[in-house]
Write a protein that holds these residues in place. Sequence first.
Motif, PDB file in Angstrom:
ATOM      1  N   SER A  43      -7.680  -6.118  -5.191  1.00 32.24           N
ATOM      2  CA  SER A  43      -8.933  -5.979  -4.467  1.00 32.24           C
ATOM      3  C   SER A  43      -9.308  -4.506  -4.382  1.00 32.24           C
ATOM      4  N   ILE A  44     -10.330  -4.109  -5.118  1.00 32.45           N
ATOM      5  CA  ILE A  44     -10.747  -2.712  -5.150  1.00 32.45           C
ATOM      6  C   ILE A  44     -11.821  -2.485  -4.084  1.00 32.45           C
ATOM      7  N   GLN A  45     -11.526  -1.623  -3.130  1.00 35.52           N
ATOM      8  CA  GLN A  45     -12.478  -1.270  -2.080  1.00 35.52           C
ATOM      9  C   GLN A  45     -13.233  -0.033  -2.559  1.00 35.52           C
ATOM     10  N   PHE A  46     -14.251  -0.265  -3.377  1.00 39.98           N
ATOM     11  CA  PHE A  46     -14.883   0.822  -4.126  1.00 39.98           C
ATOM     12  C   PHE A  46     -15.509   1.871  -3.216  1.00 39.98           C
ATOM     13  N   ASN A  47     -16.214   1.448  -2.181  1.00 40.40           N
ATOM     14  CA  ASN A  47     -16.902   2.419  -1.322  1.00 40.40           C
ATOM     15  C   ASN A  47     -15.921   3.381  -0.653  1.00 40.40           C
ATOM     16  N   LYS A  48     -14.808   2.838  -0.133  1.00 42.46           N
ATOM     17  CA  LYS A  48     -13.803   3.694   0.495  1.00 42.46           C
ATOM     18  C   LYS A  48     -13.125   4.576  -0.546  1.00 42.46           C
ATOM     19  N   TRP A  49     -12.828   3.999  -1.700  1.00 38.03           N
ATOM     20  CA  TRP A  49     -12.218   4.763  -2.792  1.00 38.03           C
ATOM     21  C   TRP A  49     -13.103   5.941  -3.180  1.00 38.03           C
ATOM     22  N   LEU A  50     -14.401   5.692  -3.321  1.00 32.87           N
ATOM     23  CA  LEU A  50     -15.336   6.735  -3.722  1.00 32.87           C
ATOM     24  C   LEU A  50     -15.467   7.802  -2.632  1.00 32.87           C
ATOM     25  N   PHE A  51     -15.577   7.376  -1.379  1.00 33.07           N
ATOM     26  CA  PHE A  51     -15.746   8.329  -0.279  1.00 33.07           C
ATOM     27  C   PHE A  51     -14.585   9.311  -0.207  1.00 33.07           C
ATOM     28  N   TRP A  52     -13.350   8.803  -0.219  1.00 32.80           N
ATOM     29  CA  TRP A  52     -12.199   9.687  -0.064  1.00 32.80           C
ATOM     30  C   TRP A  52     -11.986  10.573  -1.275  1.00 32.80           C
ATOM     31  N   ASN A  53     -12.322  10.078  -2.466  1.00 34.33           N
ATOM     32  CA  ASN A  53     -12.244  10.916  -3.651  1.00 34.33           C
ATOM     33  C   ASN A  53     -13.265  12.049  -3.600  1.00 34.33           C
ATOM     34  N   LEU A  54     -14.497  11.713  -3.209  1.00 37.37           N
ATOM     35  CA  LEU A  54     -15.532  12.745  -3.110  1.00 37.37           C
ATOM     36  C   LEU A  54     -15.188  13.774  -2.042  1.00 37.37           C
ATOM     37  N   LEU A  55     -14.640  13.314  -0.927  1.00 36.80           N
ATOM     38  CA  LEU A  55     -14.238  14.254   0.121  1.00 36.80           C
ATOM     39  C   LEU A  55     -13.148  15.195  -0.385  1.00 36.80           C
ATOM     40  N   MET A  95      -4.227   8.950  -1.499  1.00 31.08           N
ATOM     41  CA  MET A  95      -4.311   7.709  -0.753  1.00 31.08           C
ATOM     42  C   MET A  95      -5.510   6.868  -1.174  1.00 31.08           C
ATOM     43  N   ALA A  96      -6.577   7.516  -1.635  1.00 28.85           N
ATOM     44  CA  ALA A  96      -7.728   6.757  -2.138  1.00 28.85           C
ATOM     45  C   ALA A  96      -7.319   5.888  -3.320  1.00 28.85           C
ATOM     46  N   TRP A  97      -6.581   6.486  -4.247  1.00 24.63           N
ATOM     47  CA  TRP A  97      -6.168   5.737  -5.432  1.00 24.63           C
ATOM     48  C   TRP A  97      -5.108   4.691  -5.109  1.00 24.63           C
ATOM     49  N   LEU A  98      -4.223   5.003  -4.183  1.00 23.27           N
ATOM     50  CA  LEU A  98      -3.139   4.072  -3.888  1.00 23.27           C
ATOM     51  C   LEU A  98      -3.555   2.957  -2.938  1.00 23.27           C
ATOM     52  N   MET A  99      -4.356   3.298  -1.928  1.00 20.46           N
ATOM     53  CA  MET A  99      -4.682   2.321  -0.890  1.00 20.46           C
ATOM     54  C   MET A  99      -5.907   1.480  -1.185  1.00 20.46           C
ATOM     55  N   HIS A 100      -6.867   2.030  -1.891  1.00 16.23           N
ATOM     56  CA  HIS A 100      -8.140   1.335  -2.056  1.00 16.23           C
ATOM     57  C   HIS A 100      -8.363   0.814  -3.475  1.00 16.23           C
ATOM     58  N   SER A 101      -7.291   0.779  -4.244  1.00 17.22           N
ATOM     59  CA  SER A 101      -7.375   0.214  -5.591  1.00 17.22           C
ATOM     60  C   SER A 101      -6.693  -1.141  -5.685  1.00 17.22           C
ATOM     61  N   GLY A 102      -6.039  -1.550  -4.598  1.00 15.73           N
ATOM     62  CA  GLY A 102      -5.279  -2.796  -4.620  1.00 15.73           C
ATOM     63  C   GLY A 102      -3.834  -2.597  -5.032  1.00 15.73           C
ATOM     64  N   PHE A 103      -3.455  -1.346  -5.349  1.00 15.51           N
ATOM     65  CA  PHE A 103      -2.100  -1.076  -5.843  1.00 15.51           C
ATOM     66  C   PHE A 103      -1.046  -1.372  -4.787  1.00 15.51           C
ATOM     67  N   TYR A 104      -1.312  -0.966  -3.544  1.00 14.33           N
ATOM     68  CA  TYR A 104      -0.306  -1.175  -2.503  1.00 14.33           C
ATOM     69  C   TYR A 104      -0.055  -2.655  -2.245  1.00 14.33           C
ATOM     70  N   GLU A 105      -1.101  -3.460  -2.314  1.00 12.42           N
ATOM     71  CA  GLU A 105      -0.910  -4.889  -2.106  1.00 12.42           C
ATOM     72  C   GLU A 105       0.028  -5.463  -3.172  1.00 12.42           C
ATOM     73  N   PHE A 140       1.509   9.671   6.862  1.00 18.43           N
ATOM     74  CA  PHE A 140       1.866   8.748   7.940  1.00 18.43           C
ATOM     75  C   PHE A 140       0.618   8.228   8.641  1.00 18.43           C
ATOM     76  N   THR A 141      -0.337   9.122   8.897  1.00 19.58           N
ATOM     77  CA  THR A 141      -1.567   8.731   9.582  1.00 19.58           C
ATOM     78  C   THR A 141      -2.325   7.666   8.789  1.00 19.58           C
ATOM     79  N   ALA A 142      -2.419   7.863   7.481  1.00 22.07           N
ATOM     80  CA  ALA A 142      -3.118   6.893   6.635  1.00 22.07           C
ATOM     81  C   ALA A 142      -2.432   5.531   6.677  1.00 22.07           C
ATOM     82  N   PHE A 143      -1.110   5.526   6.596  1.00 20.47           N
ATOM     83  CA  PHE A 143      -0.373   4.255   6.654  1.00 20.47           C
ATOM     84  C   PHE A 143      -0.518   3.604   8.025  1.00 20.47           C
ATOM     85  N   ALA A 144      -0.418   4.417   9.085  1.00 18.77           N
ATOM     86  CA  ALA A 144      -0.524   3.869  10.434  1.00 18.77           C
ATOM     87  C   ALA A 144      -1.888   3.230  10.651  1.00 18.77           C
TER      88      ALA A 144
END
Length: 234
Positions: free
Chosen positions: A2-14, A206-216, A156-160
């Motif tokens: 499940s790719i959360q594209f909007n979140k992935w894009l936001f954190w990459n751009l930031l 974390m954008a690539w790991l968390m919002h690409s579906g990789f962690y799931e 840690f903050t991102a995981f929490a």
Amino acid sequence: MSIQFNKWLFWNLLAVAVFASWYWLPNHGFWLDIDQSFFYYFNNKIGNSAAWVNTIAIANNRAFDGVALLAMGTVYYSYYRGAAPERKRQLLIIGLIMLLTAVGLNQLGRMIPVERPSPTLTFDNIYRLTELAGFKTKDSSGDSFPGDHGLMLMIFTAFAWRFLSWKAGLWGCVFVVLFSAPRVMAGAHWWSDIYVGALSVACFGMAWLMHSGFYELLITWFDRHLPRLSRKTR
């Protein structure tokens, strides 16, 4: 996946925007002004207060790093303690993945083509914590960018935030500020080592790991392959 594209894009751009604004501006632009302001403010306090010297020296002793680990562990355990067995197993797996992520992103940070000595090794005629304190402490780094302590706290903050709750995420944000501050106060890190270097690496990774579906996928893989501890019933 499940790719959360909007979140992935936001954190990459930031991540790109923050890092580029520091890396490409001449002499790091306005970031250098912020860095110098923080450094000289705290360095002057070191020179004017013996109590401040001892407090910051204690906070920069290696043993004090255990306080940060204890704080993060306490938050994590508070969610683990009352969880159902399956949730406990999931939290153990997430904790393992968090440790692997910390190692991986720390290595990614070391690959950034920047070698930046700490403020105490850059400026002349300054106060050195190691010269004023009566015990072992840290006030310098030959390559302080990105801030490794800040990066670990941000991971840690991102995981929490993602796997525990928003309240746990807020605690993580408090830990980032609280436990990365001593290195800045001592001059072992620039302010931008934390809030540019560590932040950009954390946001990108974390954008690539968390919002690409990789962690799931990774959680599912570990759940299938790690042994289960069964309790014998009487």
